[in-house]
Enzyme design. Structure first.
Site, PDB file in Angstrom:
ATOM      1  N   ASP A  86     -62.098  22.695 -46.569  1.00 61.14           N
ATOM      2  CA  ASP A  86     -62.864  22.015 -47.406  1.00 61.14           C
ATOM      3  C   ASP A  86     -61.877  22.191 -48.919  1.00 61.14           C
ATOM      4  OD1 ASP A  86     -64.218  21.954 -45.770  1.00 61.14           O
ATOM      5  OD2 ASP A  86     -65.888  23.035 -47.494  1.00 61.14           O
ATOM      6  N   HIS A 142     -59.363  26.189 -40.391  1.00 60.84           N
ATOM      7  CA  HIS A 142     -59.379  25.917 -39.044  1.00 60.84           C
ATOM      8  C   HIS A 142     -58.451  25.529 -38.619  1.00 60.84           C
ATOM      9  CE1 HIS A 142     -64.127  25.961 -38.873  1.00 60.84           C
ATOM     10  NE2 HIS A 142     -63.909  26.756 -40.984  1.00 60.84           N
ATOM     11  N   SER A 226     -57.265  29.646 -52.484  1.00 59.70           N
ATOM     12  CA  SER A 226     -55.841  29.616 -52.777  1.00 59.70           C
ATOM     13  C   SER A 226     -55.669  27.939 -51.528  1.00 59.70           C
ATOM     14  CB  SER A 226     -55.081  30.219 -51.776  1.00 59.70           C
ATOM     15  OG  SER A 226     -54.443  30.884 -51.446  1.00 59.70           O
TER      16      SER A 226
END
EC number: 4.1.1.65
Length: 262
Positions: A86, A142, A226
């Site tokens: 995200d 992911h 980050s």
């Protein structure tokens, strides 16, 4: 002058001691007192969390929260590349013949970012996308494709902010910050997943246990906001038309398509 002041302030605060203290505090039970206000300030979507807010013992636990099953749709098309996180799309572009990518009018060395000549050669003339995770985002990473992890390595030890100010005024945070790089091969093409540490807390924890990863499978997590940089080989990736800087994207949504084999 603004650049100098920004860097001076960061140097004063970004040291091992301050990093250690912040990390220790965020992992202590005392930090739990900040969880409600943190969730409110950053507008955390509690409905999609696997646990309720009161179940987190520390602020760090909230940072690395997991989501309920099926909270994200993973595009299943064989040739698509999904967002691994995200994030906000900070920048997209081409990797120049000078082994650089240009971000916020600054030139970043891909050679320095990867620190590996053999890996670097594959990406000259290719494409990049920068995905910025704010403190409000889901922090788990992911796999953007299904493939074989051919190499994984770490570089750097100190980290500067990777937000807009950091990219504009910082000391080349994308190529100098602590980073953990994972290279994935699918058929005859490679994709580099560069996980870049944020200021204060450099923690990037890998979670995959196999050399083969499926698209959408969790491979790592950040302990704080980050950035992830994806690098693609020349002529091997095409962005989806709706992808542009400043766009919000969720893990599993399509970034683009891998082109057919050579």
């Amino acid at each position: 002058m603004q650049k100098w002041v920004y860097r001076f302030f960061i140097e004063l605060t970004n040291h091992r001691l301050s990093s250690m203290l912040l990390k220790k505090f965020s992992q202590s039970r005392v930090s739990a007192i900040l969880i409600p206000s943190y969730a409110k300030i950053y507008n955390i979507n509690q409905a999609e969390m696997e646990k309720s807010l009161t179940d987190f013992a520390t602020l760090h636990d909230l940072f690395v929260r997991q989501l309920k099953l099926n909270s994200r749709h993973i595009d299943s098309n064989e040739n698509t590349v999904i967002s691994p996180v995200d994030a906000v799309i900070e920048e997209t572009g081409m990797i120049t013949a000078n082994k650089e990518m240009i971000v916020k009018n600054k030139h970043y060395s891909i050679q320095e970012m990867l620190g590996d000549e053999n890996s670097l050669a594959k990406y000259i003339g290719g494409t990049f996308v920068i995905l910025y995770l704010s403190p409000s985002h889901y922090h788990r990473i992911h796999s953007p494709i299904s493939g074989v992890i051919t190499k994984q390595w770490d570089l750097g030890w100190k980290s500067y902010p990777v937000n807009r100010l950091g990219l504009k005024y910082g000391k080349d945070p994308l190529s100098k910050n602590y980073r953990k790089i994972t290279e994935i091969r699918v058929n005859d093409t490679y994709v580099a997943v560069v996980k870049v540490g944020a200021m204060f807390i450099n923690s990037i924890e890998t979670t995959h246990t196999s050399d083969f990863v499926k698209k959408g499978e969790e491979i790592a997590y950040f302990s704080f906001g980050s950035t992830v940089v994806l690098l693609f080989e020349k002529d091997r990736f095409t962005f989806s038309p709706e992808i542009s800087p400043s766009t919000n994207i969720k893990m599993g949504e399509v970034l683009g398509t891998l082109n057919k084999e050579r």
